[in-house]
Design a protein around this motif. Structure first.
Motif, PDB file in Angstrom:
ATOM      1  N   GLU A 186       0.851  -1.191   0.000  1.00 61.36           N
ATOM      2  CA  GLU A 186       0.000   0.000   0.000  1.00 61.36           C
ATOM      3  C   GLU A 186       0.884   1.237   0.000  1.00 61.36           C
ATOM      4  OE1 GLU A 186      -2.652   2.438   3.312  1.00 61.36           O
ATOM      5  OE2 GLU A 186      -2.657   0.236   3.359  1.00 61.36           O
ATOM      6  N   HIS A 187       0.467   2.277  -0.720  1.00 56.35           N
ATOM      7  CA  HIS A 187       1.209   3.533  -0.742  1.00 56.35           C
ATOM      8  C   HIS A 187       0.248   4.703  -0.673  1.00 56.35           C
ATOM      9  CE1 HIS A 187       5.417   2.572  -1.289  1.00 56.35           C
ATOM     10  NE2 HIS A 187       5.108   1.664  -2.198  1.00 56.35           N
ATOM     11  N   GLY A 188       0.654   5.755   0.011  1.00 57.03           N
ATOM     12  CA  GLY A 188      -0.050   7.021  -0.046  1.00 57.03           C
ATOM     13  C   GLY A 188       0.588   7.901  -1.100  1.00 57.03           C
ATOM     14  N   PHE A 189      -0.192   8.796  -1.692  1.00 55.96           N
ATOM     15  CA  PHE A 189       0.355   9.735  -2.658  1.00 55.96           C
ATOM     16  C   PHE A 189      -0.386  11.066  -2.486  1.00 55.96           C
ATOM     17  CE2 PHE A 189      -2.975   7.261  -4.734  1.00 55.96           C
ATOM     18  CZ  PHE A 189      -3.793   8.239  -5.297  1.00 55.96           C
ATOM     19  N   THR A 190       0.161  12.099  -3.076  1.00 52.62           N
ATOM     20  CA  THR A 190      -0.441  13.422  -2.951  1.00 52.62           C
ATOM     21  C   THR A 190      -1.448  13.622  -4.070  1.00 52.62           C
ATOM     22  OG1 THR A 190       1.605  14.295  -2.010  1.00 52.62           O
ATOM     23  CG2 THR A 190       0.010  15.893  -2.855  1.00 52.62           C
ATOM     24  N   SER A 191      -2.717  13.760  -3.698  1.00 58.05           N
ATOM     25  CA  SER A 191      -3.745  13.995  -4.707  1.00 58.05           C
ATOM     26  C   SER A 191      -3.844  15.491  -4.977  1.00 58.05           C
ATOM     27  CB  SER A 191      -5.103  13.461  -4.237  1.00 58.05           C
ATOM     28  OG  SER A 191      -5.553  14.162  -3.096  1.00 58.05           O
ATOM     29  N   GLY A 192      -4.298  15.835  -6.184  1.00 61.13           N
ATOM     30  CA  GLY A 192      -4.417  17.233  -6.555  1.00 61.13           C
ATOM     31  C   GLY A 192      -5.659  17.880  -5.964  1.00 61.13           C
ATOM     32  N   LYS A 193      -5.791  19.166  -6.190  1.00 64.82           N
ATOM     33  CA  LYS A 193      -6.891  19.899  -5.580  1.00 64.82           C
ATOM     34  C   LYS A 193      -8.253  19.456  -6.091  1.00 64.82           C
ATOM     35  CE  LYS A 193      -6.450  23.702  -8.936  1.00 64.82           C
ATOM     36  NZ  LYS A 193      -6.278  25.162  -9.086  1.00 64.82           N
ATOM     37  N   TRP A 194      -8.296  18.879  -7.312  1.00 66.17           N
ATOM     38  CA  TRP A 194      -9.575  18.428  -7.850  1.00 66.17           C
ATOM     39  C   TRP A 194      -9.835  16.964  -7.543  1.00 66.17           C
ATOM     40  CZ3 TRP A 194     -12.014  22.600  -8.661  1.00 66.17           C
ATOM     41  CH2 TRP A 194     -11.387  23.708  -9.221  1.00 66.17           C
ATOM     42  N   ASP A 195      -8.876  16.284  -6.928  1.00 63.03           N
ATOM     43  CA  ASP A 195      -9.050  14.886  -6.532  1.00 63.03           C
ATOM     44  C   ASP A 195      -9.385  13.990  -7.733  1.00 63.03           C
ATOM     45  OD1 ASP A 195      -8.676  13.291  -4.337  1.00 63.03           O
ATOM     46  OD2 ASP A 195     -10.788  13.195  -3.800  1.00 63.03           O
ATOM     47  N   THR A 196      -8.791  14.301  -8.892  1.00 62.23           N
ATOM     48  CA  THR A 196      -9.007  13.500 -10.095  1.00 62.23           C
ATOM     49  C   THR A 196      -7.955  12.398 -10.135  1.00 62.23           C
ATOM     50  OG1 THR A 196      -9.836  15.449 -11.250  1.00 62.23           O
ATOM     51  CG2 THR A 196      -9.204  13.571 -12.594  1.00 62.23           C
ATOM     52  N   THR A 197      -8.373  11.181  -9.836  1.00 58.48           N
ATOM     53  CA  THR A 197      -7.428  10.072  -9.735  1.00 58.48           C
ATOM     54  C   THR A 197      -7.878   8.898 -10.588  1.00 58.48           C
ATOM     55  OG1 THR A 197      -8.587   9.319  -7.755  1.00 58.48           O
ATOM     56  CG2 THR A 197      -6.621  10.666  -7.427  1.00 58.48           C
ATOM     57  N   SER A 198      -6.915   8.021 -10.921  1.00 60.58           N
ATOM     58  CA  SER A 198      -7.182   6.869 -11.770  1.00 60.58           C
ATOM     59  C   SER A 198      -6.078   5.849 -11.530  1.00 60.58           C
ATOM     60  CB  SER A 198      -7.217   7.312 -13.239  1.00 60.58           C
ATOM     61  OG  SER A 198      -7.359   6.219 -14.117  1.00 60.58           O
ATOM     62  N   VAL A 199      -6.401   4.567 -11.690  1.00 52.97           N
ATOM     63  CA  VAL A 199      -5.401   3.515 -11.508  1.00 52.97           C
ATOM     64  C   VAL A 199      -5.597   2.451 -12.577  1.00 52.97           C
ATOM     65  CG1 VAL A 199      -6.832   2.179  -9.889  1.00 52.97           C
ATOM     66  CG2 VAL A 199      -4.339   1.928  -9.837  1.00 52.97           C
ATOM     67  N   THR A 200      -4.495   1.840 -13.002  1.00 53.44           N
ATOM     68  CA  THR A 200      -4.584   0.745 -13.960  1.00 53.44           C
ATOM     69  C   THR A 200      -3.368  -0.152 -13.826  1.00 53.44           C
ATOM     70  OG1 THR A 200      -5.197   0.221 -16.253  1.00 53.44           O
ATOM     71  CG2 THR A 200      -3.385   1.761 -15.947  1.00 53.44           C
ATOM     72  N   LEU A 201      -3.375  -1.262 -14.552  1.00 53.36           N
ATOM     73  CA  LEU A 201      -2.266  -2.218 -14.560  1.00 53.36           C
ATOM     74  C   LEU A 201      -1.771  -2.409 -15.982  1.00 53.36           C
ATOM     75  CD1 LEU A 201      -3.778  -5.151 -12.411  1.00 53.36           C
ATOM     76  CD2 LEU A 201      -2.602  -3.106 -11.589  1.00 53.36           C
ATOM     77  N   THR A 202      -0.458  -2.540 -16.122  1.00 54.55           N
ATOM     78  CA  THR A 202       0.148  -3.045 -17.335  1.00 54.55           C
ATOM     79  C   THR A 202       1.305  -3.921 -16.883  1.00 54.55           C
ATOM     80  OG1 THR A 202       1.005  -2.453 -19.524  1.00 54.55           O
ATOM     81  CG2 THR A 202       1.676  -1.058 -17.657  1.00 54.55           C
ATOM     82  N   HIS A 203       2.108  -4.427 -17.792  1.00 54.55           N
ATOM     83  CA  HIS A 203       3.113  -5.424 -17.412  1.00 54.55           C
ATOM     84  C   HIS A 203       3.985  -4.955 -16.242  1.00 54.55           C
ATOM     85  CE1 HIS A 203       6.089  -8.594 -17.719  1.00 54.55           C
ATOM     86  NE2 HIS A 203       7.029  -7.667 -17.722  1.00 54.55           N
ATOM     87  N   CYS A 337     -19.116   2.658 -23.070  1.00 57.14           N
ATOM     88  CA  CYS A 337     -18.095   2.609 -22.052  1.00 57.14           C
ATOM     89  C   CYS A 337     -18.798   2.815 -20.720  1.00 57.14           C
ATOM     90  CB  CYS A 337     -17.019   3.665 -22.275  1.00 57.14           C
ATOM     91  SG  CYS A 337     -16.040   3.388 -23.782  1.00 57.14           S
ATOM     92  N   ASN A 338     -18.198   2.316 -19.671  1.00 56.35           N
ATOM     93  CA  ASN A 338     -18.843   2.273 -18.361  1.00 56.35           C
ATOM     94  C   ASN A 338     -18.901   3.677 -17.764  1.00 56.35           C
ATOM     95  OD1 ASN A 338     -19.731   1.719 -15.787  1.00 56.35           O
ATOM     96  ND2 ASN A 338     -18.395  -0.049 -15.502  1.00 56.35           N
ATOM     97  N   ASP A 339     -20.008   4.370 -17.973  1.00 56.94           N
ATOM     98  CA  ASP A 339     -20.123   5.742 -17.482  1.00 56.94           C
ATOM     99  C   ASP A 339     -20.054   5.808 -15.966  1.00 56.94           C
ATOM    100  OD1 ASP A 339     -20.317   6.758 -20.019  1.00 56.94           O
ATOM    101  OD2 ASP A 339     -22.504   6.771 -20.047  1.00 56.94           O
ATOM    102  N   ASP A 340     -20.610   4.792 -15.297  1.00 57.98           N
ATOM    103  CA  ASP A 340     -20.553   4.767 -13.836  1.00 57.98           C
ATOM    104  C   ASP A 340     -19.114   4.733 -13.351  1.00 57.98           C
ATOM    105  OD1 ASP A 340     -21.942   4.171 -11.119  1.00 57.98           O
ATOM    106  OD2 ASP A 340     -20.484   2.547 -11.317  1.00 57.98           O
ATOM    107  N   ALA A 341     -18.253   4.076 -14.136  1.00 52.79           N
ATOM    108  CA  ALA A 341     -16.851   3.951 -13.739  1.00 52.79           C
ATOM    109  C   ALA A 341     -16.114   5.277 -13.792  1.00 52.79           C
ATOM    110  CB  ALA A 341     -16.149   2.914 -14.621  1.00 52.79           C
ATOM    111  N   LEU A 342     -16.662   6.267 -14.513  1.00 53.80           N
ATOM    112  CA  LEU A 342     -15.997   7.562 -14.591  1.00 53.80           C
ATOM    113  C   LEU A 342     -15.907   8.213 -13.213  1.00 53.80           C
ATOM    114  CD1 LEU A 342     -17.526   9.021 -17.874  1.00 53.80           C
ATOM    115  CD2 LEU A 342     -15.330   7.879 -17.567  1.00 53.80           C
ATOM    116  N   ASP A 343     -16.847   7.897 -12.335  1.00 54.29           N
ATOM    117  CA  ASP A 343     -16.778   8.415 -10.976  1.00 54.29           C
ATOM    118  C   ASP A 343     -15.571   7.853 -10.232  1.00 54.29           C
ATOM    119  OD1 ASP A 343     -19.114   9.822 -11.396  1.00 54.29           O
ATOM    120  OD2 ASP A 343     -20.392   8.223 -10.624  1.00 54.29           O
ATOM    121  N   TYR A 344     -15.005   6.775 -10.748  1.00 53.16           N
ATOM    122  CA  TYR A 344     -13.849   6.125 -10.124  1.00 53.16           C
ATOM    123  C   TYR A 344     -12.599   6.238 -10.992  1.00 53.16           C
ATOM    124  CZ  TYR A 344     -17.392   4.185  -7.051  1.00 53.16           C
ATOM    125  OH  TYR A 344     -18.433   4.057  -6.151  1.00 53.16           O
ATOM    126  N   GLY A 345     -12.635   7.118 -11.988  1.00 54.63           N
ATOM    127  CA  GLY A 345     -11.458   7.377 -12.802  1.00 54.63           C
ATOM    128  C   GLY A 345     -11.122   6.312 -13.815  1.00 54.63           C
TER     129      GLY A 345
END
Length: 499
Positions: A186-203, A337-345
């Motif tokens: 687990e890691h913490g990171f500094t989020s921006g003022k708009w809290d726009t975040t997203s995560v994904t996986l690649t190799h 595309c999953n519009d609901d997922a946009l709330d989760y980046g």
């Protein structure tokens, strides 16, 4: 918690199901399908067996390492009879209660679900309710980002808030084993003022964006590989993973109203996942409301240049140049595309726009014949944009593309009359042949599971899963709420545990 029989067809959910069917313009017919129907349970679960078993010729799959994003290849089962493999339901939700359920992942033994500030693992082959989890991972705050991607080792990543407080930022990422619920790191990171975040996986890499930049972590060690900062009037809006890593960048255009979508111009950057170096940048034309990423390699973008829905797909080459533009002809072809997922980046969850074998697949809009609804699926060549192969649903049925399985396209065949069965089928883009995996019927309460804006639908290890993105309590009183359902071939076995 007590766990009784499945819901009766005479519950309030009957009304909801009827409203949803009207919304989707289904018409009930009085014909009787020529199928064998075996009623297993009081809830009206149906087994269907219509055709002889197909050949079990395996599909070709590229070799993958344990740190690759999983690309599963399904094999047609020995029996086309479908059986219930799993159910997850709840009967103690309060009237009007709402619970977020972001993310659905499956392994050969576990269906994993995000539920508010926790991840839970449920044993496939059981009839489960809250409290029956095989494992439960509690997080410090609600899940605020997830990825649909899973590694070959059955691991995935989620973002979560630092606490349950209203002002808590989305500023933590965790890498989790879906088999046992173990938090790898687990890691913490500094989020921006708009809290726009997203995560994904690649190799071998977990990538995260914040509106003031992006960063990536090594899957095994959790150490940060690189970090970039936003520049000027541009912010990183999301990351898309899988075979490659693409970063969606939104830039403010001067002279445009700040509250208007016209003030935003989009770029897509291909990024080296291990170094953060930009490999190429594609500038999306102005006047685009939204950009999503159905595929990263080959790169395919879905853009919304009109008032509603996606208007075209862009196929890019290995250098980020436009190869072909596939126009959706004013809604004649449909891809979600999953519009609901946009709330989760999430910007790369486009479940009805599969890409594979040099093609992208879309379904036509439904032909709204009052008695015989139908549609078709078309494959478009990524190099030319031309149509390649067409799969007709036939009368009174609808075809929905789902995901690639090697060089085959998996699709859901829906019945328009609630008498003939639904089916999971494989479509061969080279020959045009259709192979049934299994036929099944849904209990009345579960018919809404096919609504893609409210439910995740996925195939993994020979099973078809439907899972709610949000749990909603009844309008009043007490009612069974179906949260997830799994179906498999009866040749594999059916639900082994009951209450």
């Amino acid at each position: 918690m007590s766990f009784g029989p499945p819901p009766s067809i005479f519950t309030q959910s009957t009304v909801s199901a009827d409203l949803q069917r009207k919304k989707r313009r289904r018409t009930l017919l009085g014909g009787v399908a020529a199928v064998l129907v075996v009623v297993l349970a009081a809830g009206g679960w149906l087994l269907w067996d219509r055709d002889p078993a197909p050949s079990n010729k395996p599909l070709a799959a590229a070799a993958q390492s344990r740190l690759d994003v999983r690309e599963s290849v399904e094999t047609p089962p020995k029996s086309t009879t479908g059986a219930m493999a799993f159910r997850f339901s709840e009967d103690e939700m309060a009237p009007g209660e709402q619970v977020a359920m972001p993310g659905t992942w499956a392994t050969d033994e576990i269906l994993a679900k995000g539920i508010n500030r926790s991840l839970v693992g449920l044993r496939i082959g059981t009839d489960a309710s809250p409290g029956d989890e095989v494992w439960k991972l509690q997080l410090s705050g609600p899940i605020c980002g997830y990825t649909r991607h899973v590694t070959v080792e059955n691991r995935t990543a989620v973002l979560f808030r630092s606490s349950t407080g209203e002002d808590a930022h989305c500023d933590h990422v965790a890498f989790v084993d879906l088999d046992d619920g173990r938090k790898i790191w687990e890691h913490g990171f500094t989020s921006g003022k708009w809290d726009t975040t997203s995560v994904t996986l690649t190799h071998a890499t977990v990538a995260v964006t914040r509106d003031d930049g992006s960063e990536a972590y090594d899957m095994d060690e959790g150490r940060r590989l690189w970090r970039t900062e936003g520049s000027g009037d541009c912010e990183d809006r999301g990351v898309a993973g899988g075979r490659a890593l693409l970063v969606l960048v939104a830039c403010e255009q001067k002279g445009k109203p700040a509250t208007s979508w016209e003030s935003t111009a989009y770029q897509v950057r291909k990024t080296d996942p291990r170094t953060g170096k930009t490999m190429w940048t594609y500038q999306v034309a102005s006047g685009v409301r939204d950009v999503q990423v159905p595929s990263t390699d080959p790169a395919v973008l879905a853009v919304a240049a009109g008032d509603t829905g996606y208007t075209e797909l862009l196929s890019l080459d290995g250098k980020g140049k436009n190869r072909a533009t596939i126009r959706l002809q004013g809604g004649q072809y449909v891809g979600e595309c999953n519009d609901d997922a946009l709330d989760y980046g999430v910007i790369d969850d486009c479940p009805t726009i599969p890409v594979g074998g040099g093609q992208v697949f879309l379904r036509s809009k439904e032909h709204d014949d009052a008695k015989r609804p139908s549609n078709w699926i078309v494959g478009f060549d990524l190099a030319t944009g031309n149509t390649v192969k067409k799969f007709d649903s036939g009368p009174n049925e609808l075809l929905y593309p789902m995901q690639m399985s090697g060089d085959q396209l998996l699709a859901l065949r829906e019945s328009g009359d609630r008498i003939s069965p639904m089916a999971l089928v494989g479509l061969d883009p080279k020959t045009g042949e259709e192979t049934p995996y299994f036929y099944f019927g849904l209990p009345l309460e579960a018919e809404v599971f096919t609504l893609r804006d409210s439910y995740d639908i996925l195939v993994q290890d020979g099973r078809l899963f439907f899972a709610a993105k949000q749990a909603s309590g009844p309008a009043k009183g007490k009612q069974w709420i179906w949260l997830a359902l799994g179906i498999e071939s009866a040749a594999r076995g059916s639900m082994s545990a009951t209450r």
